[in-house]
Design a protein around this motif. Structure first.
Motif, mmCIF file in Angstrom:
data_model
loop_
_atom_site.group_PDB
_atom_site.id
_atom_site.type_symbol
_atom_site.label_atom_id
_atom_site.label_comp_id
_atom_site.label_asym_id
_atom_site.label_seq_id
_atom_site.Cartn_x
_atom_site.Cartn_y
_atom_site.Cartn_z
ATOM 1 N N SER A 83 -18.588 14.440 -0.033
ATOM 2 C CA SER A 83 -19.046 13.172 -0.045
ATOM 3 C C SER A 83 -18.569 12.006 -0.042
ATOM 4 N N GLN A 84 -19.257 10.930 0.735
ATOM 5 C CA GLN A 84 -19.596 9.283 0.031
ATOM 6 C C GLN A 84 -20.193 8.441 -0.430
ATOM 7 N N ARG A 85 -21.375 9.642 -1.099
ATOM 8 C CA ARG A 85 -23.016 9.540 -1.468
ATOM 9 C C ARG A 85 -23.066 10.169 -3.076
ATOM 10 N N HIS A 130 -25.355 11.256 -6.371
ATOM 11 C CA HIS A 130 -26.561 10.816 -7.644
ATOM 12 C C HIS A 130 -26.227 11.713 -8.565
ATOM 13 N N LYS A 168 -15.842 4.915 -7.901
ATOM 14 C CA LYS A 168 -16.225 3.864 -7.169
ATOM 15 C C LYS A 168 -14.753 3.924 -6.750
ATOM 16 N N TRP A 170 -17.082 5.169 -2.580
ATOM 17 C CA TRP A 170 -18.222 6.415 -2.932
ATOM 18 C C TRP A 170 -19.733 5.380 -2.999
ATOM 19 N N GLU A 171 -20.227 5.651 -2.448
ATOM 20 C CA GLU A 171 -21.935 4.593 -2.424
ATOM 21 C C GLU A 171 -22.423 5.604 -3.874
ATOM 22 N N ILE A 172 -22.809 5.355 -5.421
ATOM 23 C CA ILE A 172 -22.949 6.414 -6.290
ATOM 24 C C ILE A 172 -24.470 5.455 -6.983
ATOM 25 N N PHE A 173 -25.305 7.052 -7.160
ATOM 26 C CA PHE A 173 -26.517 6.270 -7.705
ATOM 27 C C PHE A 173 -26.700 6.844 -9.324
ATOM 28 N N ASN A 228 -29.126 0.497 -8.216
ATOM 29 C CA ASN A 228 -29.080 2.124 -7.814
ATOM 30 C C ASN A 228 -28.134 2.758 -9.786
ATOM 31 N N ASP A 242 -28.796 13.537 -1.716
ATOM 32 C CA ASP A 242 -26.876 13.631 -1.973
ATOM 33 C C ASP A 242 -27.172 15.086 -2.336
#
Ligand SMILES: C[S@@+](CC[C@H](N)C(=O)[O-])C[C@H]1O[C@@H](n2cnc3c(N)ncnc32)[C@H](O)[C@@H]1O
Length: 334
Positions: free
Chosen positions: A79-81, A83, A103, A107-110, A136, A162
């Motif tokens: 995945s690119q996102r 949690h 990062k 990736w987009e990180i939460f 985030n 996610d």
């Protein structure tokens, strides 16, 4: 950066509940270890001792072991996102190393950072903000051992869809496995990964390994940190003696280091109109730290439906990182 931090606080850490837990600790003479991280002062003392003694802060081999775990987990998540959920995040140093690595992959990180101590959560948030934007980061204060609705509380944000990577670093030593592991297992969904680390007893002989690591606990910074709990309740340093011993927990087949304060004279603690009397010769357990071996980690996790799919052990054999999934979904080696 905003001068205001939004922190969610679960009812398990509301003052009335914390007061009840404190009274229970004094009644049973077994101090819940969350009380060693309660105040800003205790948080700072723990961070100082962690900085001084934790191999993860100084030892390149130990850092490499964590790094390998992070890389493998990242490679497994398609995945690119993501949690990331840091359970018992402490000062957030290990989680932030993981965030940096994710990062760097774009990736987009939460990041939900969860700890029983509000001060610790704020320190971890500050650490993570070097890598992630404020929006985030989701600071969350809760008592992992007593919260029954954690799966809901943790899936509420940021999105239920996610993929999730949970971390549980350096936590298992301080909990009775039968209390914390069902809670942990209830959080791991089919597609989630868990990165888990533990201090270990080195070598083939479990008893000898325990003896080897015992002196690591008996140092001035650890004594000072643990004594803060009693000193803040009015106990004097000279009212007794703090001793570190090895104990065998037969029910779990595990050994642990136990720190107990042994009173040498009468002492009285008063909290919220409740009085607790300690006679000379009595003791109160302040702290324990289970030491596992890699095989014992595997076995105890398996009892709770969790499967170790990979692991990395330091060359000193004193710390290990484990990549874990729900049993039956991995089909991996080891
Ligand atoms: C040994 S530190 C580990 C911190 C961090 N994961 C690391 O490896 O550096 C233990 C952490 O667990 C937190 N903690 C203790 N009891 C807890 C509980 N019942 N629920 C949630 N966090 C707890 C403490 O506040 C502390 O930050």
């Amino acid at each position: 950066m905003s001068s205001v931090a939004s922190v969610r606080i679960h009812a398990s850490q509301f003052p009335e509940k914390v007061r009840r837990d404190l009274l229970e600790s004094l009644r049973t003479r077994h101090v819940n270890h969350k009380f060693h991280y309660d105040s800003v002062k205790q948080t700072q003392k723990w961070l100082a001792l962690h900085q001084e003694y934790s191999p993860s802060r100084h030892d390149a081999d130990c850092q490499a072991v964590y790094e390998q775990g992070f890389k493998t987990a990242a490679a497994r998540i398609k995945s690119q996102r993501i949690h990331v959920i840091g359970l018992g995040c402490g000062g957030g140093q290990k989680d932030t190393q993981l965030l940096k690595l994710l990062k760097a992959r774009g990736w987009e990180i939460f990041y939900t950072l969860c700890d029983v101590s509000t001060a610790m959560v704020l320190v971890a948030r500050q650490t993570a903000l070097a890598v992630l934007p404020e929006n985030n980061c989701f600071p969350f204060v809760c008592d992992l051992a007593t919260t029954d609705d954690l799966p809901d509380a943790l899936s509420a944000r940021p999105s239920t869809l996610d993929p999730r990577l949970l971390t549980f670093f350096g936590m298992i030593p301080n909990f009775e496995p039968q209390i914390i592991l069902p809670k942990l297992a209830s959080l791991i969904r089919k597609n989630d990964f868990l990165l888990f680390s533990a201090n270990l007893a080195p070598g083939k002989n479990y008893a000898a390994g325990m003896k080897k690591i015992l002196p690591q606990y008996d140092n001035p910074l650890t004594r000072d940190w643990l004594m803060t709990f009693l000193l803040d309740l009015g106990v004097g340093r000279n009212d007794g003696e703090l001793r570190f011993e090895i104990e065998y927990d037969r029910a779990n087949g595990l050994k642990r280091i136990v720190a107990g304060f042994h009173f040498t004279r009468r002492c009285r603690i008063k909290v919220a109109n409740k009085v607790f009397n300690f006679r000379a010769g009595e003791s109160i357990r302040l702290f324990f730290s289970y030491r596992y071996t890699p095989e014992r980690v595997r076995k105890v996790l398996a009892r709770f439906g969790l499967e170790v799919c990979d692991r990395w052990i330091t060359s000193s054999k004193e710390e290990g990182v484990f990549l874990v999934r729900r049993s039956g979904v991995s089909g991996e080696r080891r």
